[in-house]
Design a protein around this motif. Structure first.
Motif, PDB file in Angstrom:
ATOM      1  N   MET A   1     -63.235  53.896  -9.124  1.00 50.16           N
ATOM      2  CA  MET A   1     -63.605  55.256  -8.753  1.00 50.16           C
ATOM      3  C   MET A   1     -62.341  56.097  -8.571  1.00 50.16           C
ATOM      4  SD  MET A   1     -65.932  56.558  -5.522  1.00 50.16           S
ATOM      5  CE  MET A   1     -64.686  56.330  -4.252  1.00 50.16           C
ATOM      6  N   PRO A   2     -62.115  57.119  -9.419  1.00 57.39           N
ATOM      7  CA  PRO A   2     -60.899  57.927  -9.295  1.00 57.39           C
ATOM      8  C   PRO A   2     -60.954  58.832  -8.070  1.00 57.39           C
ATOM      9  CG  PRO A   2     -62.347  58.835 -10.990  1.00 57.39           C
ATOM     10  CD  PRO A   2     -62.973  57.553 -10.541  1.00 57.39           C
ATOM     11  N   THR A   3     -59.923  58.782  -7.252  1.00 56.26           N
ATOM     12  CA  THR A   3     -59.883  59.605  -6.045  1.00 56.26           C
ATOM     13  C   THR A   3     -58.492  60.197  -5.862  1.00 56.26           C
ATOM     14  OG1 THR A   3     -59.291  57.750  -4.602  1.00 56.26           O
ATOM     15  CG2 THR A   3     -61.647  58.223  -4.893  1.00 56.26           C
ATOM     16  N   LEU A   4     -58.450  61.275  -5.081  1.00 57.50           N
ATOM     17  CA  LEU A   4     -57.200  61.912  -4.706  1.00 57.50           C
ATOM     18  C   LEU A   4     -57.141  62.019  -3.191  1.00 57.50           C
ATOM     19  CD1 LEU A   4     -57.284  64.970  -7.148  1.00 57.50           C
ATOM     20  CD2 LEU A   4     -55.835  62.941  -7.400  1.00 57.50           C
ATOM     21  N   LYS A   5     -55.923  62.073  -2.658  1.00 61.02           N
ATOM     22  CA  LYS A   5     -55.713  62.386  -1.260  1.00 61.02           C
ATOM     23  C   LYS A   5     -55.029  63.733  -1.205  1.00 61.02           C
ATOM     24  CE  LYS A   5     -53.815  60.680   3.098  1.00 61.02           C
ATOM     25  NZ  LYS A   5     -53.126  59.561   3.800  1.00 61.02           N
ATOM     26  N   ILE A   6     -55.719  64.729  -0.665  1.00 66.64           N
ATOM     27  CA  ILE A   6     -55.153  66.081  -0.598  1.00 66.64           C
ATOM     28  C   ILE A   6     -55.392  66.672   0.783  1.00 66.64           C
ATOM     29  CG2 ILE A   6     -55.421  66.565  -3.070  1.00 66.64           C
ATOM     30  CD1 ILE A   6     -57.910  68.306  -2.149  1.00 66.64           C
ATOM     31  N   ASP A   8     -56.265  67.697   4.203  1.00 65.27           N
ATOM     32  CA  ASP A   8     -56.791  66.893   5.307  1.00 65.27           C
ATOM     33  C   ASP A   8     -57.836  65.899   4.846  1.00 65.27           C
ATOM     34  OD1 ASP A   8     -58.518  69.012   4.670  1.00 65.27           O
ATOM     35  OD2 ASP A   8     -59.479  68.951   6.638  1.00 65.27           O
ATOM     36  N   LEU A   9     -57.983  65.727   3.530  1.00 68.62           N
ATOM     37  CA  LEU A   9     -59.008  64.842   2.980  1.00 68.62           C
ATOM     38  C   LEU A   9     -58.371  63.552   2.469  1.00 68.62           C
ATOM     39  CD1 LEU A   9     -61.061  67.482   0.946  1.00 68.62           C
ATOM     40  CD2 LEU A   9     -61.513  66.639   3.272  1.00 68.62           C
ATOM     41  N   ASP A  10     -58.767  62.438   3.051  1.00 63.49           N
ATOM     42  CA  ASP A  10     -58.228  61.145   2.633  1.00 63.49           C
ATOM     43  C   ASP A  10     -58.748  60.742   1.255  1.00 63.49           C
ATOM     44  OD1 ASP A  10     -56.741  60.779   4.957  1.00 63.49           O
ATOM     45  OD2 ASP A  10     -58.409  59.823   6.007  1.00 63.49           O
ATOM     46  N   GLN A  11     -59.925  61.250   0.889  1.00 63.30           N
ATOM     47  CA  GLN A  11     -60.501  60.865  -0.396  1.00 63.30           C
ATOM     48  C   GLN A  11     -61.285  62.032  -1.001  1.00 63.30           C
ATOM     49  OE1 GLN A  11     -62.411  56.907  -1.137  1.00 63.30           O
ATOM     50  NE2 GLN A  11     -64.302  58.099  -1.361  1.00 63.30           N
ATOM     51  N   VAL A  12     -60.880  62.421  -2.188  1.00 64.53           N
ATOM     52  CA  VAL A  12     -61.655  63.372  -2.983  1.00 64.53           C
ATOM     53  C   VAL A  12     -62.051  62.661  -4.269  1.00 64.53           C
ATOM     54  CG1 VAL A  12     -61.633  65.523  -4.307  1.00 64.53           C
ATOM     55  CG2 VAL A  12     -60.545  65.429  -2.060  1.00 64.53           C
ATOM     56  N   ASP A  54     -66.513  66.058  -6.203  1.00 61.93           N
ATOM     57  CA  ASP A  54     -67.355  66.270  -5.023  1.00 61.93           C
ATOM     58  C   ASP A  54     -66.528  67.047  -4.003  1.00 61.93           C
ATOM     59  OD1 ASP A  54     -69.633  64.914  -5.927  1.00 61.93           O
ATOM     60  OD2 ASP A  54     -68.949  62.985  -5.135  1.00 61.93           O
ATOM     61  N   GLN A  55     -67.062  68.182  -3.550  1.00 56.65           N
ATOM     62  CA  GLN A  55     -66.340  68.995  -2.587  1.00 56.65           C
ATOM     63  C   GLN A  55     -66.362  68.365  -1.196  1.00 56.65           C
ATOM     64  OE1 GLN A  55     -66.449  73.322  -3.156  1.00 56.65           O
ATOM     65  NE2 GLN A  55     -68.225  72.979  -4.478  1.00 56.65           N
ATOM     66  N   ARG A  56     -65.513  68.865  -0.327  1.00 56.73           N
ATOM     67  CA  ARG A  56     -65.410  68.304   1.030  1.00 56.73           C
ATOM     68  C   ARG A  56     -66.788  68.244   1.677  1.00 56.73           C
ATOM     69  NH1 ARG A  56     -61.910  70.224   5.076  1.00 56.73           N
ATOM     70  NH2 ARG A  56     -60.333  70.490   3.469  1.00 56.73           N
ATOM     71  N   GLY A  57     -67.067  67.101   2.304  1.00 57.65           N
ATOM     72  CA  GLY A  57     -68.338  66.917   2.974  1.00 57.65           C
ATOM     73  C   GLY A  57     -69.487  66.517   2.088  1.00 57.65           C
ATOM     74  N   LEU A  58     -69.230  66.358   0.788  1.00 58.75           N
ATOM     75  CA  LEU A  58     -70.306  66.064  -0.152  1.00 58.75           C
ATOM     76  C   LEU A  58     -70.012  64.813  -0.963  1.00 58.75           C
ATOM     77  CD1 LEU A  58     -70.950  69.654  -1.580  1.00 58.75           C
ATOM     78  CD2 LEU A  58     -72.153  68.534   0.297  1.00 58.75           C
ATOM     79  N   GLY A  59     -71.080  64.186  -1.449  1.00 62.60           N
ATOM     80  CA  GLY A  59     -70.932  63.062  -2.367  1.00 62.60           C
ATOM     81  C   GLY A  59     -70.058  61.952  -1.824  1.00 62.60           C
ATOM     82  N   GLN A  60     -69.089  61.556  -2.633  1.00 66.69           N
ATOM     83  CA  GLN A  60     -68.209  60.447  -2.266  1.00 66.69           C
ATOM     84  C   GLN A  60     -66.848  60.920  -1.767  1.00 66.69           C
ATOM     85  OE1 GLN A  60     -68.901  56.910  -5.185  1.00 66.69           O
ATOM     86  NE2 GLN A  60     -69.508  58.735  -6.343  1.00 66.69           N
ATOM     87  N   THR A  61     -66.750  62.203  -1.443  1.00 69.11           N
ATOM     88  CA  THR A  61     -65.523  62.768  -0.877  1.00 69.11           C
ATOM     89  C   THR A  61     -65.581  62.685   0.647  1.00 69.11           C
ATOM     90  OG1 THR A  61     -64.999  64.206  -2.747  1.00 69.11           O
ATOM     91  CG2 THR A  61     -64.298  64.989  -0.591  1.00 69.11           C
TER      92      THR A  61
END
Length: 268
Positions: A1-6, A8-12, A54-61
């Motif tokens: 699963m591709p994710t980013l850390k940006i 204040d979000l540990d996972q996007v 997936d935006q903050r608070g949604l999906g797998q973010t």
């Protein structure tokens, strides 16, 4: 699963599909990439490398307790573009995503080469999208589903739900996210997005944004009304308006909408 850390979000969570010039798609209220169709299922992927997330608070973010503002959603988009080296590129914002895109252009000039603003609104004096925060919390899941369907396309009548049962079931399944409600802060993230949404107001800023823009909407949309779409297009110095014979999801109902969008993005 591709994710980013940006920020204040540990996972996007993000995903990409297609080949060609980059296009970013910012999705709408409650969007979860686990619920197709997603932008990666659209005709855009035949012409561009499409990135969506997936935006903050949604999906797998990540779903933080706080930090849900229109400015934060816009700054998230800018950080994602930087992390994936997308900017400058064309961006499509759908519904709430169109509100994020307006704030992105206002706060981060130069990142968006062309903007497609679909089924959205400018806020403020230009008009807001339907106030989803006013829907009664006492509505059952079925009542909320039917209300949203009728707002999305004002041609829908009560008897339609019993006449076109197969289509209704497809839409009901797509809208139902109860299987994810056990995830940490899932319902909180959706509620906070709706709270942020009601504060969207880019009316003043839009007058100074000369990014080429294509504003698209449905003639039967009671969420992002044709009037709000007209105001949006007239407010921006370099925008054009196209209204289609459809509702909030006009781009699924009218295939020509994607043809117009692809031509607009390729013009860059």
């Amino acid at each position: 699963m591709p994710t980013l850390k940006i920020r204040d979000l540990d996972q996007v969570y993000y995903d990409q599909k297609g080949e060609g010039p980059d296009v970013l798609v910012i999705t709408g209220t409650g969007s979860d990439l686990r619920r197709p169709p997603t932008p990666l299922d659209s005709p855009l992927t035949k012409h561009f490398r499409v990135t969506t997330y997936d935006q903050r608070g949604l999906g797998q973010t990540s779903k933080p307790d706080d930090g849900y503002t229109m400015e934060a959603y816009a700054d998230d988009a800018a950080a994602i573009m930087d992390a994936l080296e997308l900017a400058p590129c064309p961006v499509l914002g759908i519904s709430f995503g169109g509100m994020v895109l307006q704030n992105l252009m206002a706060r981060h000039p130069g990142k968006v080469s062309r903007a497609a603003l679909w089924c959205t609104s400018p806020g403020g004096a230009g008009g807001a999208s339907y106030p989803l925060d006013t829907l009664s919390p006492d509505l059952t899941q079925e009542e909320k589903f039917r209300t949203m369907i009728k707002l999305s396309d004002n041609r829908v009548t009560d008897d339609w739900f019993e006449k076109d049962v197969e289509k209704v079931e497809v839409l009901r399944k797509r809208a139902d996210k109860t299987e994810f409600y056990g995830e940490h802060n899932y319902q909180h993230g959706m509620a906070m997005q709706i709270q942020a949404r009601k504060h969207h107001d880019c009316w003043e800023a839009l007058a100074g944004i000369d990014t080429p823009a294509l504003c698209g909407g449905g003639t039967n949309d009671d969420i992002a009304t044709p009037e709000a779409m007209r105001n949006l297009a007239e407010r921006m110095p370099n925008a054009e308006l196209r209204l289609y014979d459809g509702g909030h999801m006009f781009f699924i109902q009218v295939p020509e909408a994607y043809d117009d969008l692809i031509a607009f993005f390729k013009a860059s």
